[in-house]
Each structure stands twice: as structure tokens, then as C-alpha cells.
Write a protein that holds these residues in place. Sequence first.
Motif, PDB file in Angstrom:
ATOM      1  N   PHE A  83       0.626  -0.950  -0.045  1.00  0.00           N
ATOM      2  CA  PHE A  83       0.414  -0.280  -0.243  1.00  0.00           C
ATOM      3  C   PHE A  83       0.936   1.151   0.133  1.00  0.00           C
ATOM      4  N   LEU A  84       1.395   1.473   0.984  1.00  0.00           N
ATOM      5  CA  LEU A  84       2.480   3.140   1.158  1.00  0.00           C
ATOM      6  C   LEU A  84       3.190   3.183   0.076  1.00  0.00           C
ATOM      7  N   LYS A  85       4.248   2.230  -0.455  1.00  0.00           N
ATOM      8  CA  LYS A  85       5.095   1.901  -1.762  1.00  0.00           C
ATOM      9  C   LYS A  85       5.427   0.976  -2.254  1.00  0.00           C
ATOM     10  N   PRO A  86       3.945   0.795  -2.968  1.00  0.00           N
ATOM     11  CA  PRO A  86       3.291  -0.289  -3.581  1.00  0.00           C
ATOM     12  C   PRO A  86       4.445  -0.925  -4.408  1.00  0.00           C
ATOM     13  N   VAL A  87       5.011  -2.224  -3.868  1.00  0.00           N
ATOM     14  CA  VAL A  87       5.667  -2.804  -5.766  1.00  0.00           C
ATOM     15  C   VAL A  87       5.056  -3.345  -6.816  1.00  0.00           C
ATOM     16  N   LYS A  88       5.728  -3.047  -7.572  1.00  0.00           N
ATOM     17  CA  LYS A  88       5.139  -3.543  -8.986  1.00  0.00           C
ATOM     18  C   LYS A  88       4.822  -5.007  -8.720  1.00  0.00           C
ATOM     19  N   PHE A  89       3.857  -4.980  -9.450  1.00  0.00           N
ATOM     20  CA  PHE A  89       2.989  -6.691  -9.910  1.00  0.00           C
ATOM     21  C   PHE A  89       3.333  -7.164  -8.054  1.00  0.00           C
ATOM     22  N   LYS A  90       2.856  -6.619  -7.367  1.00  0.00           N
ATOM     23  CA  LYS A  90       3.039  -7.248  -5.666  1.00  0.00           C
ATOM     24  C   LYS A  90       1.586  -7.968  -5.952  1.00  0.00           C
ATOM     25  N   GLY A  91       1.136  -7.458  -6.291  1.00  0.00           N
ATOM     26  CA  GLY A  91      -1.041  -7.231  -5.990  1.00  0.00           C
ATOM     27  C   GLY A  91      -0.944  -5.513  -5.066  1.00  0.00           C
ATOM     28  N   SER A  92      -2.354  -5.992  -5.972  1.00  0.00           N
ATOM     29  CA  SER A  92      -3.606  -4.393  -5.459  1.00  0.00           C
ATOM     30  C   SER A  92      -4.626  -4.780  -5.687  1.00  0.00           C
ATOM     31  N   CYS A  93      -5.775  -4.002  -5.334  1.00  0.00           N
ATOM     32  CA  CYS A  93      -7.240  -3.872  -4.928  1.00  0.00           C
ATOM     33  C   CYS A  93      -7.917  -5.076  -4.018  1.00  0.00           C
ATOM     34  N   ILE A  94      -6.452  -5.428  -2.896  1.00  0.00           N
ATOM     35  CA  ILE A  94      -7.809  -6.585  -1.420  1.00  0.00           C
ATOM     36  C   ILE A  94      -8.577  -5.865  -0.932  1.00  0.00           C
ATOM     37  N   PHE A  95      -9.854  -6.321  -0.832  1.00  0.00           N
ATOM     38  CA  PHE A  95     -11.041  -5.737  -0.838  1.00  0.00           C
ATOM     39  C   PHE A  95     -11.511  -6.413   0.683  1.00  0.00           C
ATOM     40  N   ILE A  96     -11.520  -5.565   1.985  1.00  0.00           N
ATOM     41  CA  ILE A  96     -12.735  -5.909   2.612  1.00  0.00           C
ATOM     42  C   ILE A  96     -14.389  -5.749   1.830  1.00  0.00           C
ATOM     43  N   HIS A  97     -15.212  -6.600   1.060  1.00  0.00           N
ATOM     44  CA  HIS A  97     -15.931  -6.231   0.408  1.00  0.00           C
ATOM     45  C   HIS A  97     -17.287  -7.206   0.687  1.00  0.00           C
ATOM     46  N   LEU A  98     -18.672  -6.979   0.096  1.00  0.00           N
ATOM     47  CA  LEU A  98     -20.143  -7.738   0.394  1.00  0.00           C
ATOM     48  C   LEU A  98     -20.282  -8.737  -0.650  1.00  0.00           C
ATOM     49  N   THR A  99     -20.443  -9.860   0.059  1.00  0.00           N
ATOM     50  CA  THR A  99     -21.176 -11.324  -0.907  1.00  0.00           C
ATOM     51  C   THR A  99     -22.188 -11.258  -0.332  1.00  0.00           C
ATOM     52  N   ASN A 100     -23.316 -12.570  -1.525  1.00  0.00           N
ATOM     53  CA  ASN A 100     -24.345 -13.430  -1.302  1.00  0.00           C
ATOM     54  C   ASN A 100     -24.228 -14.308  -1.253  1.00  0.00           C
ATOM     55  N   PHE A 116     -20.903  -7.519   8.133  1.00  0.00           N
ATOM     56  CA  PHE A 116     -19.931  -6.663   8.003  1.00  0.00           C
ATOM     57  C   PHE A 116     -20.769  -5.761   8.518  1.00  0.00           C
ATOM     58  N   LEU A 117     -21.806  -5.193   8.101  1.00  0.00           N
ATOM     59  CA  LEU A 117     -22.363  -3.746   9.520  1.00  0.00           C
ATOM     60  C   LEU A 117     -21.698  -4.209  10.785  1.00  0.00           C
ATOM     61  N   ILE A 118     -21.900  -4.911  11.314  1.00  0.00           N
ATOM     62  CA  ILE A 118     -21.785  -5.372  12.933  1.00  0.00           C
ATOM     63  C   ILE A 118     -19.943  -5.181  12.972  1.00  0.00           C
ATOM     64  N   MET A 119     -18.957  -6.256  12.149  1.00  0.00           N
ATOM     65  CA  MET A 119     -17.979  -5.387  11.715  1.00  0.00           C
ATOM     66  C   MET A 119     -17.551  -3.912  11.902  1.00  0.00           C
ATOM     67  N   LEU A 120     -18.361  -3.443  10.815  1.00  0.00           N
ATOM     68  CA  LEU A 120     -18.175  -1.786  11.378  1.00  0.00           C
ATOM     69  C   LEU A 120     -18.973  -1.067  11.911  1.00  0.00           C
ATOM     70  N   LYS A 121     -18.937  -2.461  13.371  1.00  0.00           N
ATOM     71  CA  LYS A 121     -19.878  -1.079  14.447  1.00  0.00           C
ATOM     72  C   LYS A 121     -17.875  -1.479  15.770  1.00  0.00           C
ATOM     73  N   LEU A 122     -17.327  -2.664  14.946  1.00  0.00           N
ATOM     74  CA  LEU A 122     -16.533  -2.880  16.093  1.00  0.00           C
ATOM     75  C   LEU A 122     -15.247  -2.679  15.682  1.00  0.00           C
ATOM     76  N   ILE A 123     -14.598  -1.615  15.212  1.00  0.00           N
ATOM     77  CA  ILE A 123     -13.269  -1.574  14.570  1.00  0.00           C
ATOM     78  C   ILE A 123     -13.245   0.150  14.211  1.00  0.00           C
ATOM     79  N   ASN A 124     -12.369   0.112  13.964  1.00  0.00           N
ATOM     80  CA  ASN A 124     -11.502   1.915  13.830  1.00  0.00           C
ATOM     81  C   ASN A 124      -9.933   1.769  13.178  1.00  0.00           C
ATOM     82  N   LYS A 125     -10.024   3.148  12.554  1.00  0.00           N
ATOM     83  CA  LYS A 125      -8.940   3.491  11.960  1.00  0.00           C
ATOM     84  C   LYS A 125      -7.523   3.041  12.500  1.00  0.00           C
TER      85      LYS A 125
END
Length: 132
Positions: A83-100, A116-125
Motif C-alpha cells: 500500500f504505502l510504497k507499492p511494489v510493481k506486480f506484488k498485488g493490488s485491490c485487496i478489499f473487504i467487500h460484500l457477498t451473497n 459487515f455492518l456488525i464488523m463496522l460497529k467494532l472496528i476503527n482506523k
Amino acid sequence: REGDKKTPIGNFEIENLYYRPDKITKPFTKLKCIKIKKNMGWCDDPLNKNYNKLIKIKKNIKCEKLYRKDHKYDLMIPIKYNFLKPVKFKGSCIFIHLTNDFKATAGCIALKKNDFLIMLKLINKKTKINIY
């Protein structure tokens, strides 16, 4: 590596919460909340200077579009991998996202909306995700 469809192993910080205000009301969370707009993307072009960063979509830049027809990115948190100093080809777009359906992702972490909504109440930066 970029495109290997594997989730990176390690202990990572998380980024802001990105959400679709046309599909979901702003959830309760201590994370900074950013509304997803039609022109937002996440650069997955290892040869671009904005690799693994939020960008405005342009025709000549390969990216993951955040404004999608499906629900997957209605709520989304980037994981600070390469993330901070991305290395080419090391990988990108690793997200926590929704699924059904819990089908395999391209390396992301996918949760049901309620979880996800429960997790959001429990986490911070300062929260970290431990992937093993």
C-alpha cells in the motif's frame, strides 16, 4: 502477485470505508466514510504510477471500478497490502467487500452484509486484519 487470485497472508492495517449512498445509508462506524462515485476506480496496473491507489477512471488506466452494477462494493474497505510504497506486480485491490454466495474472490475477503455492518460497529482506523 498481481492476478494470482490469492489472499495475502499477514497482519495489515485497513483503509477507509467506501460505500454506495444510492444503495445503502451511511452505516455507523468510526472509520472515515467515502461515498463511491461513478468515476472512482482502484488502479491495478502495475506499470502505472498510481498502482494500488484510488483514482479517477480514465480510458488509458487499468483499474477495478468501484461503482458496480452488483452489490459487492456497496460497502468496501481496502486492506493496506502493498500500500504505502507499492511494489510493481506484488498485488493490488485487496478489499473487504460484500457477498451473497461466498464464491471464491480474486484475493479479497467477502462478508455477508449483516456481518459487515456488525464488523463496522467494532472496528476503527487503528484496527488490523490478521490473515493466515
